[in-house]
Design a protein around this motif. Structure first.
Motif, mmCIF file in Angstrom:
data_model
loop_
_atom_site.group_PDB
_atom_site.id
_atom_site.type_symbol
_atom_site.label_atom_id
_atom_site.label_comp_id
_atom_site.label_asym_id
_atom_site.label_seq_id
_atom_site.Cartn_x
_atom_site.Cartn_y
_atom_site.Cartn_z
ATOM 1 N N ASN A 142 0.881 -1.034 -0.096
ATOM 2 C CA ASN A 142 -0.112 0.298 -0.137
ATOM 3 C C ASN A 142 1.154 1.431 -0.268
ATOM 4 O O ASN A 142 1.604 1.359 0.365
ATOM 5 C CB ASN A 142 -1.068 -0.498 1.351
ATOM 6 N N TRP A 143 0.574 2.344 -0.545
ATOM 7 C CA TRP A 143 1.391 4.015 -0.307
ATOM 8 C C TRP A 143 -0.162 4.521 -0.265
ATOM 9 O O TRP A 143 -0.700 4.711 -1.334
ATOM 10 C CB TRP A 143 2.098 3.579 -2.225
ATOM 11 N N GLU A 144 0.051 5.498 0.569
ATOM 12 C CA GLU A 144 -1.457 5.991 0.466
ATOM 13 C C GLU A 144 -2.625 5.707 0.255
ATOM 14 O O GLU A 144 -2.696 6.291 -0.795
ATOM 15 C CB GLU A 144 -0.933 7.685 0.218
ATOM 16 N N GLY A 145 -2.992 4.757 0.121
ATOM 17 C CA GLY A 145 -4.342 3.729 -0.078
ATOM 18 C C GLY A 145 -4.661 3.008 -1.703
ATOM 19 O O GLY A 145 -4.784 2.773 -2.031
ATOM 20 N N HIS A 146 -3.575 2.981 -2.593
ATOM 21 C CA HIS A 146 -2.867 2.599 -3.882
ATOM 22 C C HIS A 146 -2.377 1.280 -3.292
ATOM 23 O O HIS A 146 -0.821 1.424 -2.491
ATOM 24 C CB HIS A 146 -1.948 3.694 -4.589
ATOM 25 N N LEU A 147 -2.883 0.705 -4.241
ATOM 26 C CA LEU A 147 -1.993 -0.800 -4.123
ATOM 27 C C LEU A 147 -1.274 -1.186 -5.320
ATOM 28 O O LEU A 147 -1.361 -0.926 -6.132
ATOM 29 C CB LEU A 147 -3.330 -2.352 -3.826
ATOM 30 N N LEU A 148 -0.590 -2.181 -4.862
ATOM 31 C CA LEU A 148 0.661 -2.584 -5.125
ATOM 32 C C LEU A 148 1.071 -3.838 -5.529
ATOM 33 O O LEU A 148 0.883 -4.232 -3.540
ATOM 34 C CB LEU A 148 2.145 -1.747 -5.401
ATOM 35 N N PHE A 149 0.842 -5.013 -6.493
ATOM 36 C CA PHE A 149 0.982 -6.376 -6.145
ATOM 37 C C PHE A 149 1.910 -7.128 -6.335
ATOM 38 O O PHE A 149 1.984 -6.694 -7.112
ATOM 39 C CB PHE A 149 -0.787 -7.484 -6.895
ATOM 40 N N LEU A 150 2.585 -8.211 -5.709
ATOM 41 C CA LEU A 150 3.610 -9.190 -6.084
ATOM 42 C C LEU A 150 2.545 -10.328 -6.287
ATOM 43 O O LEU A 150 2.299 -10.653 -5.128
ATOM 44 C CB LEU A 150 4.550 -8.859 -5.163
ATOM 45 N N ASP A 151 3.369 -11.041 -6.880
ATOM 46 C CA ASP A 151 2.991 -12.405 -7.586
ATOM 47 C C ASP A 151 3.786 -13.416 -7.700
ATOM 48 O O ASP A 151 5.242 -13.038 -8.537
ATOM 49 C CB ASP A 151 1.892 -12.238 -8.681
#
Length: 127
Positions: free
Chosen positions: A45-54
């Motif tokens: 999470n960065w200030e409510g924005h998501l980044l997924f790692l798979d």
């Protein structure tokens, strides 16, 4: 038109990584917060924005060039430039004032995906 989901969930980047623990540590050192850890899938999470790692351990070698980057807007890009050096990130584009109005730089994550940090030049009192 009514929104289907919150804008921070509307468009999410998912990155395939070879080693989820290594990549999670890399992004957390840059300031991303851990939102969920399912072992081989992580939400940051960065200030409510998501980044997924798979996690995809059988991916081929790290590419020499990147195909895309995720940009993170920050109030003091020079601080993140110093942090990137502390992390030992591979520099793709050194920090500089750009003609498109941003002071930015780009680094590669452990799997070669680009991360760009930027601040509006006008916010630095130079615009």
């Amino acid at each position: 038109m009514d929104r289907y989901v919150d804008p921070t969930e509307q468009l999410v980047t998912e990155i395939f990584v070879r080693d989820i623990k290594r990549s999670t540590a890399f992004y957390r050192r840059l300031g991303f917060e851990l939102a969920r850890d399912d072992g081989d899938f992580v939400e940051l999470n960065w200030e409510g924005h998501l980044l997924f790692l798979d996690e995809r351990p059988d991916m081929g070698p790290v590419p020499d060039t990147t195909q895309a980057n995720v940009r993170v807007m920050v109030p003091d890009v020079d601080r993140y430039w110093d942090l990137a050096a502390e992390v030992g990130a591979r520099v793709l584009a050194p920090i500089a004032d750009k003609d498109y109005g941003l002071r930015d730089f780009a680094i590669a994550d452990p799997d070669g995906f680009a991360v760009r940090f930027a601040t509006r030049i006008e916010d630095l009192g130079r615009g």
